[in-house]
Each structure stands twice: as C-alpha cells, then as structure tokens.
Design a protein around this motif. Sequence first.
Motif, PDB file in Angstrom:
ATOM      1  N   ASP A 129      21.982  -3.672   1.197  1.00 50.20           N
ATOM      2  CA  ASP A 129      21.095  -4.644   1.835  1.00 50.20           C
ATOM      3  C   ASP A 129      20.159  -4.009   2.860  1.00 50.20           C
ATOM      4  OD1 ASP A 129      22.906  -4.040   3.796  1.00 50.20           O
ATOM      5  OD2 ASP A 129      23.793  -6.033   3.901  1.00 50.20           O
ATOM      6  N   THR A 130      20.246  -2.702   3.069  1.00 47.94           N
ATOM      7  CA  THR A 130      19.331  -2.048   3.998  1.00 47.94           C
ATOM      8  C   THR A 130      18.177  -1.410   3.231  1.00 47.94           C
ATOM      9  OG1 THR A 130      20.461   0.089   3.921  1.00 47.94           O
ATOM     10  CG2 THR A 130      21.268  -1.537   5.525  1.00 47.94           C
ATOM     11  N   LEU A 131      17.130  -1.041   3.957  1.00 45.04           N
ATOM     12  CA  LEU A 131      15.969  -0.435   3.324  1.00 45.04           C
ATOM     13  C   LEU A 131      16.337   0.852   2.596  1.00 45.04           C
ATOM     14  CD1 LEU A 131      12.826  -0.585   3.049  1.00 45.04           C
ATOM     15  CD2 LEU A 131      12.739   0.973   5.000  1.00 45.04           C
ATOM     16  N   SER A 132      17.131   1.701   3.221  1.00 49.11           N
ATOM     17  CA  SER A 132      17.487   2.984   2.605  1.00 49.11           C
ATOM     18  C   SER A 132      18.348   2.792   1.362  1.00 49.11           C
ATOM     19  CB  SER A 132      18.207   3.877   3.618  1.00 49.11           C
ATOM     20  OG  SER A 132      19.358   3.228   4.134  1.00 49.11           O
ATOM     21  N   GLU A 133      19.127   1.733   1.320  1.00 45.04           N
ATOM     22  CA  GLU A 133      19.961   1.461   0.147  1.00 45.04           C
ATOM     23  C   GLU A 133      19.167   0.826  -0.984  1.00 45.04           C
ATOM     24  OE1 GLU A 133      24.256   0.579   2.353  1.00 45.04           O
ATOM     25  OE2 GLU A 133      22.797  -1.034   2.095  1.00 45.04           O
ATOM     26  N   LEU A 134      18.251  -0.068  -0.633  1.00 46.89           N
ATOM     27  CA  LEU A 134      17.495  -0.794  -1.651  1.00 46.89           C
ATOM     28  C   LEU A 134      16.286  -0.018  -2.151  1.00 46.89           C
ATOM     29  CD1 LEU A 134      17.573  -4.364  -0.063  1.00 46.89           C
ATOM     30  CD2 LEU A 134      18.821  -3.599  -2.084  1.00 46.89           C
ATOM     31  N   MET A 135      15.732   0.846  -1.306  1.00 42.52           N
ATOM     32  CA  MET A 135      14.529   1.597  -1.687  1.00 42.52           C
ATOM     33  C   MET A 135      14.710   3.097  -1.418  1.00 42.52           C
ATOM     34  SD  MET A 135      11.425  -0.988  -0.541  1.00 42.52           S
ATOM     35  CE  MET A 135      10.391  -0.559  -1.948  1.00 42.52           C
ATOM     36  N   PRO A 136      15.708   3.733  -2.041  1.00 46.60           N
ATOM     37  CA  PRO A 136      15.892   5.174  -1.833  1.00 46.60           C
ATOM     38  C   PRO A 136      14.714   5.955  -2.398  1.00 46.60           C
ATOM     39  CG  PRO A 136      17.217   4.412  -3.681  1.00 46.60           C
ATOM     40  CD  PRO A 136      16.640   3.186  -3.042  1.00 46.60           C
ATOM     41  N   ASP A 137      14.381   7.048  -1.724  1.00 42.88           N
ATOM     42  CA  ASP A 137      13.262   7.895  -2.166  1.00 42.88           C
ATOM     43  C   ASP A 137      11.966   7.094  -2.289  1.00 42.88           C
ATOM     44  OD1 ASP A 137      15.052  10.084  -2.452  1.00 42.88           O
ATOM     45  OD2 ASP A 137      15.685   9.262  -4.384  1.00 42.88           O
ATOM     46  N   GLY A 138      11.797   6.113  -1.411  1.00 42.58           N
ATOM     47  CA  GLY A 138      10.616   5.258  -1.476  1.00 42.58           C
ATOM     48  C   GLY A 138       9.391   5.894  -0.837  1.00 42.58           C
ATOM     49  N   VAL A 139       8.248   5.301  -1.145  1.00 41.85           N
ATOM     50  CA  VAL A 139       6.964   5.731  -0.593  1.00 41.85           C
ATOM     51  C   VAL A 139       6.276   4.516   0.028  1.00 41.85           C
ATOM     52  CG1 VAL A 139       4.674   6.633  -1.143  1.00 41.85           C
ATOM     53  CG2 VAL A 139       6.684   7.605  -2.247  1.00 41.85           C
ATOM     54  N   LEU A 140       5.708   4.714   1.218  1.00 39.39           N
ATOM     55  CA  LEU A 140       5.006   3.650   1.926  1.00 39.39           C
ATOM     56  C   LEU A 140       3.512   3.973   1.957  1.00 39.39           C
ATOM     57  CD1 LEU A 140       4.987   1.087   3.773  1.00 39.39           C
ATOM     58  CD2 LEU A 140       5.283   2.646   5.713  1.00 39.39           C
ATOM     59  N   ALA A 141       2.701   3.044   1.463  1.00 36.40           N
ATOM     60  CA  ALA A 141       1.243   3.202   1.478  1.00 36.40           C
ATOM     61  C   ALA A 141       0.636   2.080   2.312  1.00 36.40           C
ATOM     62  CB  ALA A 141       0.674   3.175   0.067  1.00 36.40           C
ATOM     63  N   ILE A 142      -0.280   2.449   3.197  1.00 35.46           N
ATOM     64  CA  ILE A 142      -1.017   1.479   4.001  1.00 35.46           C
ATOM     65  C   ILE A 142      -2.493   1.674   3.695  1.00 35.46           C
ATOM     66  CG2 ILE A 142      -1.577   0.662   6.311  1.00 35.46           C
ATOM     67  CD1 ILE A 142       1.136   1.651   7.231  1.00 35.46           C
ATOM     68  N   THR A 143      -3.118   0.614   3.197  1.00 41.72           N
ATOM     69  CA  THR A 143      -4.511   0.680   2.764  1.00 41.72           C
ATOM     70  C   THR A 143      -5.348  -0.277   3.588  1.00 41.72           C
ATOM     71  OG1 THR A 143      -3.767   1.137   0.503  1.00 41.72           O
ATOM     72  CG2 THR A 143      -6.067   0.475   0.795  1.00 41.72           C
ATOM     73  N   VAL A 144      -6.460   0.217   4.103  1.00 42.81           N
ATOM     74  CA  VAL A 144      -7.445  -0.625   4.784  1.00 42.81           C
ATOM     75  C   VAL A 144      -8.656  -0.724   3.874  1.00 42.81           C
ATOM     76  CG1 VAL A 144      -8.916  -0.899   6.812  1.00 42.81           C
ATOM     77  CG2 VAL A 144      -6.614   0.068   7.054  1.00 42.81           C
ATOM     78  N   ASP A 145      -8.955  -1.941   3.444  1.00 43.84           N
ATOM     79  CA  ASP A 145     -10.048  -2.186   2.501  1.00 43.84           C
ATOM     80  C   ASP A 145     -11.093  -3.064   3.183  1.00 43.84           C
ATOM     81  OD1 ASP A 145     -11.579  -2.310   0.253  1.00 43.84           O
ATOM     82  OD2 ASP A 145     -10.174  -3.485  -0.939  1.00 43.84           O
ATOM     83  N   PRO A 146     -12.059  -2.462   3.871  1.00 52.60           N
ATOM     84  CA  PRO A 146     -13.047  -3.257   4.618  1.00 52.60           C
ATOM     85  C   PRO A 146     -14.064  -3.900   3.695  1.00 52.60           C
ATOM     86  CG  PRO A 146     -13.576  -0.935   4.795  1.00 52.60           C
ATOM     87  CD  PRO A 146     -12.290  -1.015   4.018  1.00 52.60           C
ATOM     88  N   GLU A 147     -14.640  -5.005   4.146  1.00 52.89           N
ATOM     89  CA  GLU A 147     -15.700  -5.655   3.377  1.00 52.89           C
ATOM     90  C   GLU A 147     -16.925  -4.755   3.288  1.00 52.89           C
ATOM     91  OE1 GLU A 147     -16.330  -9.378   5.310  1.00 52.89           O
ATOM     92  OE2 GLU A 147     -14.351 -10.182   4.758  1.00 52.89           O
TER      93      GLU A 147
END
Length: 293
Positions: free
Chosen positions: A101-119
């Motif tokens: 139920d934790t992030l590390s258990e549910l998403m092992p070896d995960g990747v986080l992407a943050i995208t800023v898409d301006p008008e």
Amino acid sequence: MPSQDVTQRFIFEQADVRGELVSLNESYREILARHDYPEPVKALLGEMLAAAVLLSTAIKFDGLLVMQARSSGPLSTLMVECSSRQEVRGIARYADELSGDTLSELMPDGVLAITVDPERGQRYQGVVALTGTSLADALAGYFDSSEQLPSRFRLLADGQMARGFMLQALPANRETDPAARQETWNRLSTLADTLTVEELKALDNRTILHRLYHEEDVRLFDEQPVCFRCSCSPERSGNALISLGREDAFALLAEQGGEIRVDCQFCNACYRFDQAALQTLFDKAREHARSLH
C-alpha cells in the motif's frame, strides 16, 4: 478545520523561502466518484492531486501542469493535470491484484515526470526516478536534483480529503550570505518536519503557520479556489477523429458498426459519432480549411 478546495500561499518576510498549503475535498471526491479505485490508489492519487496544485502555484504560467508516475509494479500509472486556473483532474491504472500500500511497494522502479505545457512558449519536462518511500520524498528529490531548489513536502489523502504542504527555497534576494541562507533554510525546514499528519488534516492554514512559525514574520495570502474540471468535450473528440483523416475515420465507423464511441478516461464521459455526425465533422473541417486560403 481546513477550508474547502483552496490553495493558499505564504512567504517569509525576512527570508528567501515561500510555501503553499492546499486543501481538496469536493474536487477530490468528485474525481474518485468516477472510478472504483482501491483504497491505496485513492490515497496516492489524492496525494498527487494535492502535489500538482502546490507545484502549479509555484510556476508563473498560463497552461497546464502534468504530473505522471509510471512503473512496472501493480500500480502502473498515476496521472494528474492542474491548470494555471487550478482546475484539476486525475486518473490511475493498476493491476487487478494489488500487493502493498506504499508508493515504493506499488510503484517499484518507477519514474516521475513533471511537464509544464504553457499556452504560449516552449513545453518543458523534467524526469527523475521515483525514489523514497513516499510521493513527498520523491518530489523533494526531484527538486533537489532537477531544479536545484531545496523543497519539503507533506502530503496526505484518505479518500475523503487531500491536504498538502510545501516549503521551498527561493533565489537569493533578502539574504545573500550563503551560510545565513543555509541556516535559515535548515531552521524553517526543521520546523516544517514537526507538522503532524493529524495537524495537517484538522487545522486551518493560519493555525498551522502559527503552530510552526509563530516566531517568524510570515505573510499569508488570500485563498485561491480549486475545482475539478475535465477538459474533454465533443469538439476535442471530433478533432481527434479529424486527425485520423477522412478515409480512416469512415473505415473505423464501419468497423464499429455505424457508431464511433470516444470515451474520456478521466471523467468517463462518452461522445458518440454516427455517419451523419462524422460527415458533418469533415464538411466543417473542409470549409474551415478553405476559409484559411
């Protein structure tokens, strides 16, 4: 008690540090009502919704901020969008059987992407490994490594409400001595670490700031509303069909038995196009193209 669906900025008058507090109630529940998510997924999606609002307020832009976490684990995708008007929507994809139920258990070896898409302007994306035991840890790691902006996050969500707290260092302005800046950051972030889950869940923003920083000169700005809003529409769905091209779109119509359904994964809205509707779409697209010449 926290206010309903708002975000609220604060700054330290004598230090180059800013912060934000967000509370999501109705908007969070409205997003969850469209999908039957397991409890751990509800919690992580709520944390990401709160985090996206926190980050959107830190960036001066008109457009969309997208946070997306992917992994090969049982929770394969978390995706949240927050506009510069603080309109949010989110979705999760997960296996039928969840383990942990934790992030590390549910998403092992995960990747986080943050995208800023301006008008207007150039699209920007930062990607880091999804490290740490929580989304708050992963976000702190993202800003430490990608943006060189020391940041601290506290996030919680329980299926009914989501709350978020962010503390972030700013470029040198009020304090220019590096040692003094570091000492100030250490003091303020150490105090932030004393904020408990119970306090974040139960107290209003002004009380939280007094509890943490009653000896500091803090300015709390007005609340800004947050709401759920899905950006899907009949027009967008029609444009997606037009992008296929006339021949392929009508071939798809035949394959689908005379009606194309375009489903929104975020809000479960369904847009239907029969032969007459599809013909009208392409007729209008042709007329529009002619008007441009």
